[in-house]
Design an enzyme around this catalytic site. Structure first.
Site, PDB file in Angstrom:
ATOM      1  N   ARG A  70       0.861  -1.177   0.000  1.00 43.39           N
ATOM      2  CA  ARG A  70       0.000   0.000   0.000  1.00 43.39           C
ATOM      3  C   ARG A  70       0.901   1.230   0.000  1.00 43.39           C
ATOM      4  NH1 ARG A  70      -3.418  -2.790  -1.567  1.00 43.39           N
ATOM      5  NH2 ARG A  70      -5.465  -3.259  -0.697  1.00 43.39           N
ATOM      6  N   GLU A  92      -2.810   7.566  -4.636  1.00 41.04           N
ATOM      7  CA  GLU A  92      -3.170   6.956  -5.926  1.00 41.04           C
ATOM      8  C   GLU A  92      -4.653   7.066  -6.270  1.00 41.04           C
ATOM      9  OE1 GLU A  92      -2.019   2.821  -4.914  1.00 41.04           O
ATOM     10  OE2 GLU A  92      -4.092   2.239  -5.297  1.00 41.04           O
ATOM     11  N   HIS A  98      -1.231  -0.032  -9.687  1.00 44.69           N
ATOM     12  CA  HIS A  98      -1.880  -1.010  -8.792  1.00 44.69           C
ATOM     13  C   HIS A  98      -2.393  -2.218  -9.594  1.00 44.69           C
ATOM     14  CE1 HIS A  98      -3.846  -1.232  -4.588  1.00 44.69           C
ATOM     15  NE2 HIS A  98      -3.757  -2.448  -5.086  1.00 44.69           N
TER      16      HIS A  98
HETATM   17  P1  NAI Z   1      -0.975 -11.049   5.199  1.00 48.13           P
HETATM   18  O1  NAI Z   1      -1.909 -10.578   6.275  1.00 48.13           O
HETATM   19  O2  NAI Z   1      -0.950 -12.494   4.837  1.00 48.13           O
HETATM   20  O3  NAI Z   1       0.534 -10.639   5.593  1.00 48.13           O
HETATM   21  C1  NAI Z   1       0.883  -9.413   6.148  1.00 48.13           C
HETATM   22  C2  NAI Z   1       2.096  -9.648   7.039  1.00 48.13           C
HETATM   23  O4  NAI Z   1       2.578  -8.380   7.480  1.00 48.13           O
HETATM   24  C3  NAI Z   1       1.770 -10.467   8.303  1.00 48.13           C
HETATM   25  O5  NAI Z   1       2.668 -11.560   8.421  1.00 48.13           O
HETATM   26  C4  NAI Z   1       1.946  -9.466   9.438  1.00 48.13           C
HETATM   27  O6  NAI Z   1       2.418 -10.085  10.647  1.00 48.13           O
HETATM   28  C5  NAI Z   1       2.985  -8.527   8.829  1.00 48.13           C
HETATM   29  N1  NAI Z   1       3.056  -7.224   9.484  1.00 48.13           N
HETATM   30  C6  NAI Z   1       2.087  -6.532  10.112  1.00 48.13           C
HETATM   31  N2  NAI Z   1       2.580  -5.389  10.620  1.00 48.13           N
HETATM   32  C7  NAI Z   1       3.896  -5.377  10.306  1.00 48.13           C
HETATM   33  C8  NAI Z   1       4.966  -4.453  10.564  1.00 48.13           C
HETATM   34  N3  NAI Z   1       4.764  -3.322  11.254  1.00 48.13           N
HETATM   35  N4  NAI Z   1       6.199  -4.753  10.090  1.00 48.13           N
HETATM   36  C9  NAI Z   1       6.420  -5.905   9.421  1.00 48.13           C
HETATM   37  N5  NAI Z   1       5.443  -6.811   9.162  1.00 48.13           N
HETATM   38  C10 NAI Z   1       4.213  -6.538   9.576  1.00 48.13           C
HETATM   39  O7  NAI Z   1      -1.275 -10.143   3.955  1.00 48.13           O
HETATM   40  P2  NAI Z   1      -0.927 -10.448   2.420  1.00 48.13           P
HETATM   41  O8  NAI Z   1      -2.016 -11.211   1.799  1.00 48.13           O
HETATM   42  O9  NAI Z   1       0.448 -10.965   2.348  1.00 48.13           O
HETATM   43  O10 NAI Z   1      -1.001  -8.969   1.803  1.00 48.13           O
HETATM   44  C11 NAI Z   1      -0.085  -7.962   2.189  1.00 48.13           C
HETATM   45  C12 NAI Z   1      -0.571  -6.634   1.644  1.00 48.13           C
HETATM   46  O11 NAI Z   1      -0.442  -6.633   0.237  1.00 48.13           O
HETATM   47  C13 NAI Z   1      -2.062  -6.346   1.890  1.00 48.13           C
HETATM   48  O12 NAI Z   1      -2.251  -5.733   3.162  1.00 48.13           O
HETATM   49  C14 NAI Z   1      -2.422  -5.416   0.781  1.00 48.13           C
HETATM   50  O13 NAI Z   1      -2.329  -4.092   1.246  1.00 48.13           O
HETATM   51  C15 NAI Z   1      -1.347  -5.663  -0.279  1.00 48.13           C
HETATM   52  N6  NAI Z   1      -1.911  -6.152  -1.540  1.00 48.13           N
HETATM   53  C16 NAI Z   1      -1.604  -5.484  -2.687  1.00 48.13           C
HETATM   54  C17 NAI Z   1      -2.114  -5.903  -3.899  1.00 48.13           C
HETATM   55  C18 NAI Z   1      -1.774  -5.214  -5.187  1.00 48.13           C
HETATM   56  O14 NAI Z   1      -2.415  -5.469  -6.221  1.00 48.13           O
HETATM   57  N7  NAI Z   1      -0.770  -4.345  -5.240  1.00 48.13           N
HETATM   58  C19 NAI Z   1      -3.033  -7.036  -3.976  1.00 48.13           C
HETATM   59  C20 NAI Z   1      -3.241  -7.720  -2.718  1.00 48.13           C
HETATM   60  C21 NAI Z   1      -2.710  -7.255  -1.540  1.00 48.13           C
END
Ligand code: NAI
Length: 325
Positions: free
Chosen positions: A231, A260, A292
């Protein structure tokens, strides 16, 4: 169920056509906001995307209009006021997992393109300029790659980096045993200071807003490549601009940008860009921006549509909302 899809895009509609046998679907290209919320009536469900902002007033209005649930066609939910949803008793469901590979592989594509300057080479060839000056990259083999946030997507990315024989560092409060078998969990400061490439995969929330700020840039190696497919708000864009101007980093590849909302997914070719920070970022040869699109694979869109339909049917049939936030 009568469902209003907001911010509906041409590329996704075909994935929902099979739903029209069971439900009545209306696709609106505009986003859900305080104006458009008044235009819709008699819908059971509103189905929204990453840039539809659901604040307290919009959620209250939806609740008053008798909407039974908000269904997100995405994983991230930083655009929804969940406290308000609780207050007005409006369930919010999302697609927590659809294809982490789609996003992780896009992060790899951005990383390789930025590193090997494919974006520059592509245009050079079109101009029949076959010189190699300015196209030097680095081997990923043996380099240190920092992954900030190693959940579903970060883990896929980390595994791919391991396949490149990189030394993988991870910063994440949650330790995953599978990841710790091939990567080292370190404090964010160590990751920032040691990495040649940094890829962001943490969610956006009050704790991670501007995680990459002026101080973080000052800790990084001068040639570091910063990749963000998570994000935009994770990076302080003005601090990024300064870091680039001062050549504090080697480059940045961004699929997301903190402002964005009124730019990405739009064709502004005739209107121009009002956002001065983004306009300036786009002038750097070592900045790569995609709009995105990391999720944009056939597999991801099929899964999003399938899980969205499951979420809608759970609301219709009043069964368990397994994907409720
Ligand atoms: P997820 O929930 O599986 O993984 C997120 C990880 O970040 C977790 O392991 C969590 O413990 C960790 N985390 C939380 N706070 C943190 C911090 N302060 N420092 C380090 N790690 C931290 O989520 P997933 O599915 O891996 O998605 C991650 C992000 O990707 C989503 O939140 C979304 O914003 C973004 N995304 C972007 C897309 C795109 O098209 N560009 C599409 C899908 C998701």
């Amino acid at each position: 169920m009568k469902i209003a899809f907001f911010d509906a895009h041409g590329f996704e509609k075909k994935f929902y056509t099979n739903m029209s046998e069971q439900h009545e679907l209306d696709f609106f290209e505009f986003r859900l906001d305080e104006k458009s919320v008044s235009l819709i009536e008699n819908y059971d469900i509103v189905c929204v995307f990453v840039n539809d902002h659901l604040n307290d007033r919009i959620i209250q209005k939806l609740s008053e209009q008798g909407v039974k649930a908000v269904v997100l066609r995405c994983a991230g939910y930083n655009n929804v006021d969940l406290e308000a949803a609780k207050k007005y008793d409006l369930p919010v469901l999302r697609v927590p997992y659809y294809s982490p590979h789609s996003v992780a592989e896009h992060a790899v594509a951005l990383m390789l393109c930025l590193n090997r300057k494919i974006h520059k080479a592509y245009y050079r060839m079109k101009d029949l300029n076959f010189s190699l000056d300015g196209l030097m990259g680095m081997d990923i083999f043996g380099k240190t790659v920092g992954v900030i946030g190693c959940g579903n997507i970060g883990k896929c990315f980390a595994k791919i980096m391991k396949g490149f024989s990189a030394n993988v560092l991870v910063s994440d409060p949650h330790i995953d045993q599978e990841v710790s078998a091939f990567a080292s969990y370190v404090a964010i400061e160590e990751l920032l200071e040691s990495s040649d490439i940094i890829s962001l995969h943490a969610p956006l929330n009050p704790q991670t807003l501007h995680l990459i700020d002026k101080d973080a840039f000052s800790r990084m190696k001068e040639h570091v490549l910063l990749i963000n497919t998570s994000r935009g708000g994770l990076i302080d864009s003005k601090a990024l601009l300064q870091a680039l101007k001062l050549k504090k980093i080697g480059g940045a590849a961004l699929d997301v940008y903190e402002e964005e909302e009124n730019v990405f997914f739009e064709n502004l070719s005739d209107d121009g860009l009002q956002d001065d920070v983004l306009a300036r970022l786009l002038t750097f040869p070592n900045v790569l921006v995609t709009s995105h699109q990391a999720f944009l694979t056939t597999e991801a869109l099929e899964n999003i549509a399938k899980i969205t339909l499951d979420n809608i049917n759970a609301v219709k049939n009043k069964t368990e909302f397994i994907n409720q936030l």
